[in-house]
Design a protein around this motif. Sequence first.
Motif, mmCIF file in Angstrom:
data_model
loop_
_atom_site.group_PDB
_atom_site.id
_atom_site.type_symbol
_atom_site.label_atom_id
_atom_site.label_comp_id
_atom_site.label_asym_id
_atom_site.label_seq_id
_atom_site.Cartn_x
_atom_site.Cartn_y
_atom_site.Cartn_z
ATOM 1 N N GLN A 1 34.813 14.506 40.809
ATOM 2 C CA GLN A 1 34.750 14.588 43.178
ATOM 3 C C GLN A 1 36.003 15.068 43.598
ATOM 4 O O GLN A 1 36.477 15.348 45.026
ATOM 5 N N VAL A 2 36.986 14.409 42.604
ATOM 6 C CA VAL A 2 38.632 15.001 43.162
ATOM 7 C C VAL A 2 38.982 16.768 43.232
ATOM 8 O O VAL A 2 39.851 16.674 43.993
ATOM 9 N N ALA A 3 38.460 16.878 42.138
ATOM 10 C CA ALA A 3 39.186 18.038 41.835
ATOM 11 C C ALA A 3 38.348 19.260 43.231
ATOM 12 O O ALA A 3 36.997 19.003 43.397
ATOM 13 N N ALA A 4 39.645 20.206 43.535
ATOM 14 C CA ALA A 4 39.297 20.508 44.775
ATOM 15 C C ALA A 4 38.880 21.825 44.310
ATOM 16 O O ALA A 4 39.043 22.690 43.655
ATOM 17 N N ASP A 5 38.529 22.715 45.064
ATOM 18 C CA ASP A 5 37.470 24.329 45.387
ATOM 19 C C ASP A 5 38.860 25.591 44.932
ATOM 20 O O ASP A 5 39.083 26.196 44.516
ATOM 21 N N ASP A 6 39.908 24.803 45.916
ATOM 22 C CA ASP A 6 40.814 25.593 45.696
ATOM 23 C C ASP A 6 42.175 24.923 44.643
ATOM 24 O O ASP A 6 43.251 26.070 44.527
ATOM 25 N N VAL A 7 41.735 24.259 43.497
ATOM 26 C CA VAL A 7 42.010 24.112 42.516
ATOM 27 C C VAL A 7 42.557 24.736 41.530
ATOM 28 O O VAL A 7 40.836 24.415 41.193
ATOM 29 N N PRO A 8 42.755 25.319 41.268
ATOM 30 C CA PRO A 8 41.808 26.641 39.467
ATOM 31 C C PRO A 8 42.303 25.328 38.865
ATOM 32 O O PRO A 8 43.375 24.671 38.248
ATOM 33 N N PRO A 9 40.771 25.431 37.636
ATOM 34 C CA PRO A 9 40.751 24.964 36.528
ATOM 35 C C PRO A 9 42.429 25.389 35.461
ATOM 36 O O PRO A 9 42.266 26.552 35.500
ATOM 37 N N THR A 10 43.079 24.705 34.991
ATOM 38 C CA THR A 10 43.941 24.732 33.686
ATOM 39 C C THR A 10 43.967 23.754 32.615
ATOM 40 O O THR A 10 43.692 22.629 32.583
ATOM 41 N N ALA A 11 44.729 24.349 31.428
ATOM 42 C CA ALA A 11 45.193 23.868 30.335
ATOM 43 C C ALA A 11 46.234 23.081 30.233
ATOM 44 O O ALA A 11 46.145 22.086 30.010
ATOM 45 N N HIS A 12 46.874 22.882 31.086
ATOM 46 C CA HIS A 12 47.755 22.525 30.939
ATOM 47 C C HIS A 12 48.709 22.579 33.133
ATOM 48 O O HIS A 12 49.114 23.658 33.469
ATOM 49 N N PRO A 13 49.504 21.536 32.939
ATOM 50 C CA PRO A 13 50.282 21.408 34.314
ATOM 51 C C PRO A 13 51.052 22.310 35.136
ATOM 52 O O PRO A 13 51.003 22.521 35.806
ATOM 53 N N VAL A 14 52.019 23.267 33.706
ATOM 54 C CA VAL A 14 53.388 23.608 33.382
ATOM 55 C C VAL A 14 52.942 25.078 33.290
ATOM 56 O O VAL A 14 52.447 25.491 31.674
ATOM 57 N N PRO A 15 52.732 26.201 33.284
ATOM 58 C CA PRO A 15 52.655 27.648 32.921
ATOM 59 C C PRO A 15 53.931 27.439 31.746
ATOM 60 O O PRO A 15 55.159 27.006 31.757
ATOM 61 N N VAL A 16 52.592 28.123 30.865
ATOM 62 C CA VAL A 16 53.544 28.052 29.804
ATOM 63 C C VAL A 16 53.725 29.385 29.222
ATOM 64 O O VAL A 16 52.392 30.249 29.047
ATOM 65 N N ALA A 17 54.979 30.172 28.231
ATOM 66 C CA ALA A 17 55.336 31.194 28.077
ATOM 67 C C ALA A 17 55.588 31.346 26.060
ATOM 68 O O ALA A 17 55.801 30.537 26.038
ATOM 69 N N ASN A 18 55.320 32.258 25.930
ATOM 70 C CA ASN A 18 55.331 32.611 23.927
ATOM 71 C C ASN A 18 56.660 32.718 24.568
ATOM 72 O O ASN A 18 57.068 33.846 25.176
ATOM 73 N N VAL A 19 57.003 31.754 23.833
ATOM 74 C CA VAL A 19 58.990 32.487 23.667
ATOM 75 C C VAL A 19 59.512 31.662 21.806
ATOM 76 O O VAL A 19 59.127 31.373 21.249
ATOM 77 N N VAL A 20 59.264 33.192 20.981
ATOM 78 C CA VAL A 20 59.217 33.228 19.888
ATOM 79 C C VAL A 20 59.920 34.188 19.795
ATOM 80 O O VAL A 20 60.092 35.437 20.269
#
Length: 99
Positions: free
Chosen positions: A44-63
């Motif tokens: 009910q809280v999730a808005a249509d304009d908020v895309p589903p995400t697995a992590h709240p912060v963008p994660v970049a592959n840093v190797v």
Amino acid sequence: MSGISRDEVAHLAHLARLELTTEELDHFAPQLDAILGHVSSVAQVAADDVPPTAHPVPVANVVREDVAGACLTADEALSGAPAVEQQRFKVPQILGDEQ
């Protein structure tokens, strides 16, 4: 939200190939009902304009770059081994001849 019934829990257990006692069915029914209630609250809280995400912060592959470096020779690597055979670590056999 109506409570999840013991029959529904029994059906889910059957689908998951779980054998549950009657006590377990009575124990899990209110827990599953609570879980479904929480999921409903989040939906009910999730808005249509908020895309589903697995992590709240963008994660970049840093190797780091894979760069070949100095390594041990076979003799150096085997120098501390308790037993060596044909330039390999010798360990006790754990599997029989059957396949």
